[in-house]
Enzyme design. Sequence first.
Site, short mmCIF file in Angstrom:
data_model
loop_
_atom_site.label_atom_id
_atom_site.label_comp_id
_atom_site.label_asym_id
_atom_site.label_seq_id
_atom_site.Cartn_x
_atom_site.Cartn_y
_atom_site.Cartn_z
N ASP A 1 0.82 -1.21 0.00
CA ASP A 1 0.00 0.00 0.00
C ASP A 1 0.86 1.26 0.00
O ASP A 1 2.07 1.21 0.27
CB ASP A 1 -0.91 0.02 1.23
CG ASP A 1 -1.99 -1.04 1.18
OD1 ASP A 1 -2.38 -1.44 0.06
OD2 ASP A 1 -2.45 -1.47 2.25
N TYR B 1 7.55 -9.95 6.67
CA TYR B 1 7.39 -8.52 6.88
C TYR B 1 7.98 -8.14 8.24
O TYR B 1 7.93 -8.91 9.19
CB TYR B 1 5.91 -8.12 6.89
CG TYR B 1 5.26 -8.00 5.54
CD1 TYR B 1 5.25 -6.79 4.85
CD2 TYR B 1 4.63 -9.10 4.95
CE1 TYR B 1 4.64 -6.68 3.61
CE2 TYR B 1 4.01 -9.00 3.71
CZ TYR B 1 4.02 -7.79 3.05
OH TYR B 1 3.41 -7.68 1.82
#
Length: 259
Positions: free
Chosen positions: A59, A117
């Site tokens: 994003d 992540y």
Amino acid sequence: MKKEAAAGARWKCVVAYDGGLFSGWQSQPDGNAVQDVIERRLAGIFSRPVRIHGSGRTDAGVHARGQVFHFDGEWGHGAERLLAALRAGLPPTIQVRSARRVAGDFHARFSARGKVYHYGIFNGGFAGPFEQAFCWSVPRRLDVAAMREAAACLEGRHDFRGFSARGKHEPASTVRELRRLEVTERGRRLRIVAEADGFLYKMVRSLAGALAAVGSGALTAGRLRELLESGERDRLVETAPARGLCLWRVIYGDAEPTT
């Protein structure tokens, strides 16, 4: 209709970027996505449009150290020359770390076996101006031991629909294997490391928000487990800010070494 680069060798590239300045990874109408910038550079190198395929979307505001993409194109000058050409025409906020030829059936997204992540938190205060763009500053001091206990409850194969932001691209299955969820501590800096076979939309940021809620005392590990089993989204599970998130690594099989 624009003609894309002729099919030829398949190239796998690993790229790092500061996501704070871009409209996410995936191509956007404003032309300011990371994909747009890289494709413009490749079009300059190959003198024709080149479509790249990423391992997945990030994003707006999310960073990457190990995003992977592939593309097809004839290039007769070797991988090092291609890497140099890419680097020469990209802004300093995007750096292609490696480029190499791979088998024609390699796909950056569909060949992936998992992702890692990292999420950064500055614990109990505000990070300095040179760190603020890459972490979430939480004013209240968080209980790291409680966060670790909660993280252990979330590991494993579960339906994580309560830890995602549902949208038009919601997958058919929301079951994922969360192989690792760790909270490390170095002074005031916390790092949440999440590894899974795949992630739902905003799942890592939701996990980070949930662990922060446990660390602040707003949630307990037991309540978090109940939310996981129910699949319901709780208002206390905050979606942590994008700036703290970084796509660290994409994992591939034995035939395709990890990046």
